[in-house]
Each structure stands twice: as structure tokens, then as C-alpha cells.
Scaffold this active site. Sequence first.
Site, short mmCIF file in Angstrom:
data_model
loop_
_atom_site.label_atom_id
_atom_site.label_comp_id
_atom_site.label_asym_id
_atom_site.label_seq_id
_atom_site.Cartn_x
_atom_site.Cartn_y
_atom_site.Cartn_z
N HIS A 41 1.57 5.60 5.54
CA HIS A 41 1.73 4.15 5.45
C HIS A 41 0.40 3.43 5.71
CE1 HIS A 41 3.88 0.23 6.19
NE2 HIS A 41 2.80 0.04 6.94
N GLU A 42 -0.22 3.76 6.83
CA GLU A 42 -1.47 3.08 7.17
C GLU A 42 -2.58 3.41 6.18
OE1 GLU A 42 -1.56 0.71 9.16
OE2 GLU A 42 0.42 1.04 10.04
N HIS A 95 -2.53 1.01 3.40
CA HIS A 95 -3.30 -0.20 3.70
C HIS A 95 -4.80 0.06 3.49
CE1 HIS A 95 -0.15 -2.75 5.17
NE2 HIS A 95 0.16 -1.99 6.22
N HIS A 99 -5.73 -0.07 -0.03
CA HIS A 99 -5.74 -1.45 -0.49
C HIS A 99 -7.10 -2.10 -0.20
CE1 HIS A 99 -3.05 -5.33 -0.76
NE2 HIS A 99 -3.91 -5.23 -1.75
#
Length: 722
Positions: free
Chosen positions: A508-509, A512, A515
Amino acid sequence: MPVAKRFVIFCAALAISIGCPVNSAKAKGFQSGEDTAMSNVDVLLLPWSGPLGGVPPWDQVNPEDFLPAFEAAIAQAAVEIDAIATRSDPPNFENTIVALEKSGQTLRRVQTLFSVHSSNLNVDPIPEIEKQVAPRLTRHFDSITQNVKLFERIKQVYESTSKDELDPAQWRLLEERYKNFVRQGANLDQQAKNRLSEINSEMAGLFTEFNQRVLRDEGIEIVIEDAEQLIGLPESIISGLSAAAANSSHHDPQHPKWVIINTRSAVEPVLTYAANRQLREQVWRTFYSRGDNGDENDTKGLISKILKLRAERAKLLGYPTHAHWRLEPAMAKTPENAMDLLLKVWPKAVQRVKEEVADMQAIADQENAGITIEPWDYRFYAEKVRKDKFDLDFNEVKPYLQLDKLVEGMMWSANQLFQMEFFQRDDIPVYHPDIRVWQITRLGEDLGLFYFDPFARKGKRSGAWMSAYRSQQNIDQPILPIVSNNCNYIKSGDVALISWDDATTLFHEFGHALHGLLSDVQYPSQAGTAVARDYVEFPSQIFEHWLSTPEVLNQFALHYQTGEPMPAELVNKIQQAETFNQGFGTVEYLASALIDMKLHLAGDVAIDPAQFEKDTLAELGMPKEMVMRHRTPHFSHVFSSDGYSAGYYSYLWADALTADAADLFEEIGTYFDPSAAQKLYRYVLSVGDTVDPAVGFRNFRGRDVDTRALLRKRGFPTDTPQ
């Protein structure tokens, strides 16, 4: 969870991580403006040197230098703003909007260095420095949005420029800059502006104090001296508790001890596997009472003040409530739209919890446990039900989840999807020996740097997050991004094994991080994760799906002793149990999201947080066998800054996008389809905030989001077609 947007919002975001005593003379010097020049202050102020456009000089940072560095950087930033506001030539996009994008770089560097310390090394003297820095930064950023001459220039550019004169990204930047100034009070009269600054400054101090109180409660240690209490815990967990004891004040070579630190990564395995019910209850009560013990770390009084000030600010700015003010620039647009999604899912999740509890109670009865399921029993008996229904014991999974191998797996996935190459660098300064750094290239060109800080330590806030040390931009020349992922895994032995949930968080991280790293825009205010709050979790949540792909599990889920890949039978069990316990996971999240929204829709009434939480959960029909994921007294997303206030719903909103996006890959038949990966890169990861997120998603998916995918993903019955 990434750090929040920069510029005006950045000062509030800094307060999330802003925090213990400093030399009083230096503190006084900062407050009074005295000359407090110290050695190495320039290290914090000067442009970074080194590879890829410069790197943070962690090896040269002296925390005592932060106060004078902030004073100098804020003064310099004010001069830069004044120069833009008082220009004699007519305002235009370049000399006003682009000039703002270029301003404040020195202050941004100091903020970055300090926010990393306050989030990861929050020990003496950082907390006391934080208390002084947060209000000062708030006053500085208020002085920008309340600068009459500056706003007049921005307004003139906005009103005199047509869309045809700018490209779409430039027009969006101009429009958002203008609207943001208005939302921050630029149109208020001077008396109202003064009161707004008072509110913002007071809240900055309250945010900081809230964060520090919760952090102190997370430092509580439960000491175990009897090995019998550890029955049921996997050996890797016991090893981690032993290591925690060895690194604590309780270390005694003659008498083995084990320490449970009061953070989620340490607590949840105990609640899941400890056979000793009394220990589970003790651990549960200690963890979920953070900030709620009626002592010097109690946060409820702070929360009441924050809510009152937020309500006053919203009315001052012309909004019915804080929730209306916060959601105006979000995808949801209104609290009503957000609540509609939350309440659409809530009853289905509650019904599923009832079914889950019935299954757990049946097993407890079969074992003659003589208990009624309580919150400290939920995870423990859920694992028994999982094993009974799916023959799946996550104790069997964990030996295959080596942290280092999974890091390789997430980077391999990024390579397959986006042609990214990762090269570990041992010559780049870090702020702690645990941190590793990778240089990244894409298609033969340098892309940026990735820092990874995986383990819990004293002074590090709990949870997991992504930070941008430097945002990508390309105004006068290309500036490469620097991002970090920070987690709180428990260090144990030579091989760090993590749980399936922790592995999901890892991916999940990294979503980020991707991104931020794959951003390809011109202006820093539009780069990477600087997007709407209820959109920013979409790229991270979609990347979670790559963890469970056969390609990743077969190559990187390797047994830490034998090196053998996870057996296909075990992989199949994981996939078959994907929707297991979704009632629990959804209700604990939704309860927090609903409390957050209802607190901020209540307006300016006086609120007793404890009573409000109790009454609202009763009204909603919260199952008594569980609790909110983040109870109000330690709800750092909401009360350590404005960051996720009236915005915790964002995870569900983004998950609706995620579930629908995942369906695209499922329809294709592989998560490694090049054309779908290219769409994800082109329309989501690279564009930042240069396009409206609804348009970006539509470009990626070919249509608007279908929220039924969210219900299917969680195993809930879907409604009639929308």
C-alpha cells in the site's frame, strides 16, 4: 498514508508530526527574534548537494539548529512573497503564479528535515521545538493567504486570463490557487482575518500537543516475565517481544522478559494468537485507551477545543460546518455524498459482523470456553474460524513473508509494470541505521530516490506513511523526486518476518511512493500525491493487489529457512479467504469514518468526545463485540492536523475506485497486462493534480466508477444496478 499537500496546507500537515525539552535560551531566542546563530545552521538552509540533484544531509543535521534555521527560512520566505506581491509590472501567470511555485524552497527544505525528525525521531529536544515551530509556521502561511496585494495579483490573473491562453494544467493550477486563497480567508475583512489567524495558530498548538500525548501513550510497555503467558504466539512474535525487552530499560540477562510496545504492529499479533485471555484483555485495554486515561496524556479536552475552533473557522469562512469546508475541493464535494457511501455499506457490514460473531461464539462454546465474545476475543477467535472454514492458519503463512524478499517483490512488480530499475545506494546519508536508499531509473533515465524506514523505535509515531522529501517538477529544469516509506514492523533476529496484513501495508505505502516517483508534471503544487484527499488513496490501494498475484508469491514469498516458495495449496487458501472477516474490517473502519464526519457536522455545539462517541455508536448500532479502528481520543488522522479531518471517509471512497479498477485487471486475466499498466501510468500515476481526478479515473477506466465493485470486493450483497 502520504503527507498532505504543500503550500498553505503543508503547515497543518507538518503539525501532524510536529514534537521534547530544548534549551530555554534558544527557545526564547526563536520567540523573540534574537540572534541565535549556531554552528551548522547553514546545513539546514542551503540547497542539498550530492547525487540526483542533491540529497538530505542527514549526517550533518543537529536538532539544536532547527529553531534558528526556521527563523531564517521563514524570514527569507516572507521576503520572497513580498517581492511577488509588490511587483510594479502587471500581474500575469509567469510573474505571479509561477513565481509562487518557485518561492519558499529554503523553508520547504527545513520543513522536510524537521518533519522527518518529528515523525521518526521524536525525542529530546524535538517535541519542545515542535511546540514553537507549529504556531510560527501557521502564522507565516496565514500571512501569505491574507496578503492583500498578493491576492489582488492572483485575482487579476484569474479574472483576466481565459482558458485558451493556458494549457489545461496551467489553468487548473491558476484556478486552484485562486480558490485556495479564497477558501483560506483572502476575501475576509481585516478583523475576520485576525481572528482566523488566532484560530489557526491556537489549533496548531493543540495539534502538536495532541500528537505528543498520543505518542507518549504509545510508548507504554507491557512487561511479561512468565513465558506461560506467551502460549499461542508464533516464535517470530516471541522473538520480537524478546528483542523489544533487550532494547528497553527492562533488560535483565539473568531473568528473561518480553515487552509489548503499545503500537498496532506489536499489539495485533498478541490479540490474534495469545491463548491467555487475561493478557489479551490487558493489551487491548492499554492500546484502545490511548489518550483516554484521565491523566496528563488525556486528549479529550484538546479535542473539544479543536472541534469548537474548527466550527468557528468554518462559519467565519462562510461554510455551515467544518465538514462542508473540507469537502468542497474533494471528489465527494459534499458531506452528504460521503455519508451516502458510508451508510450504503454500513448495514451490510454490521450484518456480516453478526454472522462472524455467531461463528466465533459457536467455536468458543464447542471448546467449553465459558465466555461471551468480547472485543479482545475477536481477532483470536476469528483465526479459529478461518482455520475451521478455510483450513488457513496465518501462522503457516508468516514464515514465507520475509520483509526483504517482499521489498524485492514490490520493486520487481514496479519494474514489470512501469520499467523501473532499483539500485541500492550505501553512500547516501540516512538519519538512522535502519534506513536503506535506492536510486531509481526508468527507461534509462534517472527517476528519483526511494528511502525505506521499516522498523518501530522510540520516538517514531505508529502506523505507516509515505513522505515526499522533494516533489518532482520541471519549471526551469527537471527536479527529481525523493520519497520515503515509513513503517513500524517489529525487528526480530536476522530475518524480519511480517504478517499478511503488514505485507499488504508494505505494498500500500509503496503505491503512494510510486505516485510520487512516477509524477511527470511541470509544477510542484501538482506533483505526485498532491491530489484530492479522497483520491490520493486510490493509487496505493490498487497496488495492494499485486501482493497476492501468483507472479509475486511464487518468486518472493519464500520460506525463510528452506527458500521454498509458498505452496500452491496455501496460496489458494489465501485467495479463497479474501472476503473472510470483512465485516470486522469494514465496521471498525466505518465506525471511525462516521464518528469523524458526525463530529464535524455537529457545528459549534460543545462536544464531550467520550459521550459523543458512545451515543453515536449506540445510534448507529455498533456491534458490542468490537471497537472503532481509531477511537476518538487517539484519532491522529483527525486531531494531529486538519489532514484527514472530515476526511477519513476517503479510504472507502478511494476503495470504490480501487475495486472498479481491479476489475479491469481481473477482466483482462492478469495484473501484469502492459496496456492496462500503461493506462494506470498515463492517466493516474504520472498526472498528479493536472487533471480533475474524476476525469483521470474516467480516462483510465473508460467510464465513471461503478460502486457495486466495492461491495463485491468485500463479499457483501450488491444493490440494484446504479
